[in-house]
Write an enzyme that holds these catalytic residues in place. Structure first.
Site, PDB file in Angstrom:
ATOM      1  N   GLY A 127      16.801  18.691 -10.064  1.00  0.00           N
ATOM      2  CA  GLY A 127      17.709  18.324  -9.092  1.00  0.00           C
ATOM      3  C   GLY A 127      17.009  18.363  -7.613  1.00  0.00           C
ATOM      4  N   GLY A 182      18.467  17.479  -4.636  1.00  0.00           N
ATOM      5  CA  GLY A 182      19.636  17.668  -3.620  1.00  0.00           C
ATOM      6  C   GLY A 182      19.240  19.007  -2.599  1.00  0.00           C
ATOM      7  CB  ALA A 241      21.221  23.731  -4.093  1.00  0.00           C
ATOM      8  N   GLY A 242      18.258  22.507  -4.466  1.00  0.00           N
ATOM      9  CA  GLY A 242      16.954  22.355  -5.072  1.00  0.00           C
ATOM     10  C   GLY A 242      15.931  22.278  -4.109  1.00  0.00           C
ATOM     11  CG  PHE A 247      36.029  20.769   8.311  1.00  0.00           C
ATOM     12  CD1 PHE A 247      35.359  20.182   9.244  1.00  0.00           C
ATOM     13  CD2 PHE A 247      35.758  20.613   6.724  1.00  0.00           C
ATOM     14  CE1 PHE A 247      34.798  18.931   8.786  1.00  0.00           C
ATOM     15  CE2 PHE A 247      35.222  19.513   6.417  1.00  0.00           C
ATOM     16  CZ  PHE A 247      34.632  18.601   7.307  1.00  0.00           C
ATOM     17  CG  ASP A 259      22.840  14.571 -16.718  1.00  0.00           C
ATOM     18  OD1 ASP A 259      23.889  14.111 -17.641  1.00  0.00           O
ATOM     19  OD2 ASP A 259      22.715  13.803 -15.728  1.00  0.00           O
ATOM     20  CD  GLN A 277      37.777  20.653  -2.817  1.00  0.00           C
ATOM     21  OE1 GLN A 277      36.757  20.280  -2.274  1.00  0.00           O
ATOM     22  NE2 GLN A 277      38.575  21.652  -2.562  1.00  0.00           N
ATOM     23  CG  HIS A 296      38.221  15.116  -0.082  1.00  0.00           C
ATOM     24  ND1 HIS A 296      38.965  14.287   0.957  1.00  0.00           N
ATOM     25  CD2 HIS A 296      37.270  15.707   0.568  1.00  0.00           C
ATOM     26  CE1 HIS A 296      38.664  14.794   2.163  1.00  0.00           C
ATOM     27  NE2 HIS A 296      37.641  15.461   2.009  1.00  0.00           N
ATOM     28  CG  LEU A 325      35.044  12.203   1.302  1.00  0.00           C
ATOM     29  CD1 LEU A 325      36.119  12.583   0.395  1.00  0.00           C
ATOM     30  CD2 LEU A 325      33.766  13.163   1.332  1.00  0.00           C
ATOM     31  CD  GLU A 366      38.895  19.181   5.003  1.00  0.00           C
ATOM     32  OE1 GLU A 366      38.900  20.451   5.525  1.00  0.00           O
ATOM     33  OE2 GLU A 366      38.955  18.794   3.876  1.00  0.00           O
ATOM     34  NE  ARG A 424      37.854  19.221   1.601  1.00  0.00           N
ATOM     35  CZ  ARG A 424      36.583  19.044   1.609  1.00  0.00           C
ATOM     36  NH1 ARG A 424      35.821  19.273   0.512  1.00  0.00           N
ATOM     37  NH2 ARG A 424      35.861  18.874   2.590  1.00  0.00           N
ATOM     38  CG  HIS A 452      35.120  15.745  -2.874  1.00  0.00           C
ATOM     39  ND1 HIS A 452      34.379  14.926  -2.369  1.00  0.00           N
ATOM     40  CD2 HIS A 452      35.102  16.958  -1.952  1.00  0.00           C
ATOM     41  CE1 HIS A 452      33.591  15.416  -1.515  1.00  0.00           C
ATOM     42  NE2 HIS A 452      34.166  16.614  -0.937  1.00  0.00           N
ATOM     43  CD  GLU A 465      29.618  19.516  -6.635  1.00  0.00           C
ATOM     44  OE1 GLU A 465      30.640  18.966  -7.174  1.00  0.00           O
ATOM     45  OE2 GLU A 465      28.880  18.726  -5.948  1.00  0.00           O
ATOM     46  NE  ARG A 514      33.405  22.072  -1.723  1.00  0.00           N
ATOM     47  CZ  ARG A 514      33.266  21.429  -0.741  1.00  0.00           C
ATOM     48  NH1 ARG A 514      33.340  21.875   0.411  1.00  0.00           N
ATOM     49  NH2 ARG A 514      33.437  20.018  -0.854  1.00  0.00           N
ATOM     50  CB  SER A 533      30.138  22.008  -0.640  1.00  0.00           C
ATOM     51  OG  SER A 533      30.169  20.993   0.399  1.00  0.00           O
ATOM     52  CG  LEU A 534      26.725  20.256   3.372  1.00  0.00           C
ATOM     53  CD1 LEU A 534      26.707  19.539   4.708  1.00  0.00           C
ATOM     54  CD2 LEU A 534      26.000  19.536   2.221  1.00  0.00           C
TER      55      LEU A 534
END
Length: 582
Positions: free
Chosen positions: A17, A19, A21-22, A125, A219, A238, A240, A250, A253, A284, A355, A385, A396, A401-402
């Site tokens: 991955g 993104g 986190a990876g 937010f 996956d 979730q 959105h 999206l 928000e 949400r 979302h 995620e 959430r 999340s970020l």
């Protein structure tokens, strides 16, 4: 690249991955162990990962706008937002480490939006009691991921771009590597590693209307389940509130954080009925149910503006052109390009869209994957995620999340670095894994059944959307479960028109279809058995939260015979559960 007919190639760490986190885990590994040999595998190019689509921001108590904010307030908002299903020890870590990771991102070069005095700007937010969301206009994920990727290039991380991981190699409760397929050439490789980390994102494509990109097919979750390991809280999906109608992408928000209104066909700001104290900035799950209820009651709008239609409006007109173009330019551009709407002069049509996945691979606060309530898997880690450290519980909050990706990506990278101090390359006989994968590909390429992959995928997505959506009942979900099992049988009878190996996207789609069906079954099983309403899981036949029976996490184990469930206690170390009102 190693010859794929040989047993394969060795790395210290495999991260699946590309993104946030990876990449954040990889960066931490490089900082702690400069000579570490990392393979970062992504089925797209890393900066095409879905993290780039994160718009609104990243929450942290920097106190740049509100000096009364505290990590405890951030933690309480997160726990209340989760409908008290979040593990509170994990939430405490998330909120305490937030300011530090955001400042670190700034030092890496992330171009945050600024206050006039040069400090990082922060906005309101949904569900947050203070203005604590740091942002880069409405392209925050994009800004962060690009900087992380550039930093990894500096450290010489080896990227496997456009490789699809087919299997986690798990022997004797130890992760030993992965089997991967090169999308460009059709070759297969087995990689052995001392540690494996999954950061494969969510599964929005299990549903037919989603803000997620086409690669978000679950996956990593499916591979983990197929290896006999549990998935946690998969019933919590979730929606959105503001997906652009009809595209489903999206509308952040952040737009409501900057002051936009939600109005129905009658022009009424209807959130006053559902969350009078927070209005458009309610959590949400509450806002999505409010919109779905308005549409059901006939107060949704049609394209000609008449009532009784399938969407409501997000109204920015009172904000003015300058504010719209400086604070949320991407949202203006998306609605203009995909719906032909100029948000400066007309409202944007929106409705809830799938979302985010609150559930995922159960992990400790150091990112170690659990094989049960109290057991961990040697050498296997996950973050972002795809994992469930359970900082989000049943729902959430936006901009958390970020934050989770960066806080727990960093912690997981540090934990892997620590693990590598004593870990050795595992014993692995790779040939059987290589042969099994080759046979699987050969079998797929020869498939000549009556059904096209896209047709079955669409039916799976329609099934989950119709039978496990914003509102759920036992009858509806049981019917969905039956349909999904029939679709599993049909998925065995697909045909591939392309029998080649070079850039055969049908092979990837066939593998992804299996992931979607497995994940869909896990979601439906957990949802059917949770006989209460909590957070994003809203049962019309069980409308109340039931702490006595269901203040606990679902662990779901996949098998051909059916999904088995067990329940695990929630960590309640900070705040006792209370009624959730806004």
């Amino acid at each position: 690249m190693a010859n794929p007919t040989l047993p394969g190639q060795d790395h210290d760490v495999v991260i699946v991955g590309g993104g946030l986190a990876g990449c954040r885990a990889a960066l931490e590994l490089c900082r702690k162990l400069p000579d570490v040999n990392i393979a970062l595998i992504a089925k797209t190019h890393p900066i095409r990962s879905h993290s780039v689509a994160a718009q609104g921001g990243i929450a942290a108590t920097l106190k740049n706008v509100d000096d009364t904010d505290t990590w405890e307030a951030h933690a309480f908002d997160t726990v209340k937002g989760s409908d008290f299903l979040a593990d509170q020890d994990a939430v405490a870590i998330l909120t305490q480490e937030a300011p530090d990771v955001v400042i670190d991102l700034e030092h890496l070069g992330v171009l945050f939006s600024r206050l006039p005095d040069g400090r990082i700007a922060q906005r309101a937010f949904g569900g947050h009691s203070h203005n604590r969301t740091c942002y880069a206009a409405d392209k925050t994920g994009h800004a962060i991921l690009h900087e992380l990727y550039c930093n990894l290039l500096k450290y010489g991380v080896q990227f496997y771009e456009e490789w699809y991981v087919m299997r986690l190699i798990l022997e004797d409760n130890q992760a030993k590597g992965v089997v991967l397929y090169h999308i460009r050439t059709g070759s297969i490789q087995v990689i052995r590693a001392k540690a494996v980390m999954f950061a494969t994102g969510g599964y929005g494509r299990v549903f037919n209307t989603t803000s997620n990109d086409y690669a978000s097919t679950g996956d990593g979750l499916a591979m983990t389940a197929m290896a006999g390991l549990p998935l946690e809280d998969m019933e919590f999906v979730q929606f959105h509130p503001t997906g652009l109608y009809p595209a489903g992408v999206l509308i952040s928000e952040a737009v409501r954080g900057e002051g936009a209104y939600l109005i129905n066909a009658e022009g009424e700001r209807f959130m006053a009925r559902y969350a009078p104290s927070r209005m458009e900035l309610a959590p949400r799950d509450i806002t999505s149910r409010a919109i779905a209820t308005e549409i059901r009651a006939g107060r949704g709008a049609n394209k000609d503006g008449s009532a009784g239609g399938p969407f409501v409006y997000l109204d920015l007109r009172h904000m003015g052109r300058e504010k719209i173009m400086s604070r949320v330019p991407f949202c203006w551009e998306e609605s203009h390009r995909l719906a032909g709407v100029d948000a400066v002069v007309e409202p944007i049509p929106v409705r809830p869209t799938v979302h985010y996945s609150m559930g995922g691979i159960p992990v400790t606060t150091h990112g170690q994957v659990k094989s049960g309530a109290d057991q961990i898997v040697t050498g296997f880690f996950a973050a972002g995620e795809t994992s469930c450290v359970s900082v989000h519980g049943a729902n959430r909050l936006g901009s958390n999340s970020l934050l989770e990706c960066v806080v727990y990506g960093r912690r997981t990278g540090a934990a892997i670095a620590n693990y590598l101090q004593t870990a050795k390359l595992p014993e692995l006989y790779a040939q059987p894994y290589y042969q099994t994968a080759q046979a699987q590909l050969d079998n797929l390429r020869q498939k000549n059944g009556p059904y096209r992959i896209a047709e079955i995928r669409q039916q799976v997505q329609d099934c989950l959307t119709e039978h496990c959506g914003v509102f759920r009942t036992a009858e509806l979900m049981a019917e969905g479960f039956k349909q999904l099992q029939a679709l599993q049988a049909k998925a065995e009878q697909i045909r591939l028109d392309d029998a080649g190996l070079v850039w055969n996207t049908e092979i990837t789609e066939a593998l992804e279809l299996q992931s979607l069906i497995i994940v869909g079954e896990m979601i439906l099983t957990g949802a059917l058995n949770r006989q209460e309403s909590r957070g994003a899981h809203a049962r019309e036949d069980y409308p109340n939260r039931d702490d006595e029976k269901f203040l606990k996490h679902t662990f779901a184990y996949y098998s051909q015979a059916g999904v088995q469930l067990e329940y695990v206690p929630v960590n309640l170390s900070l705040f006792p559960p209370q009624e959730r009102k806004y």
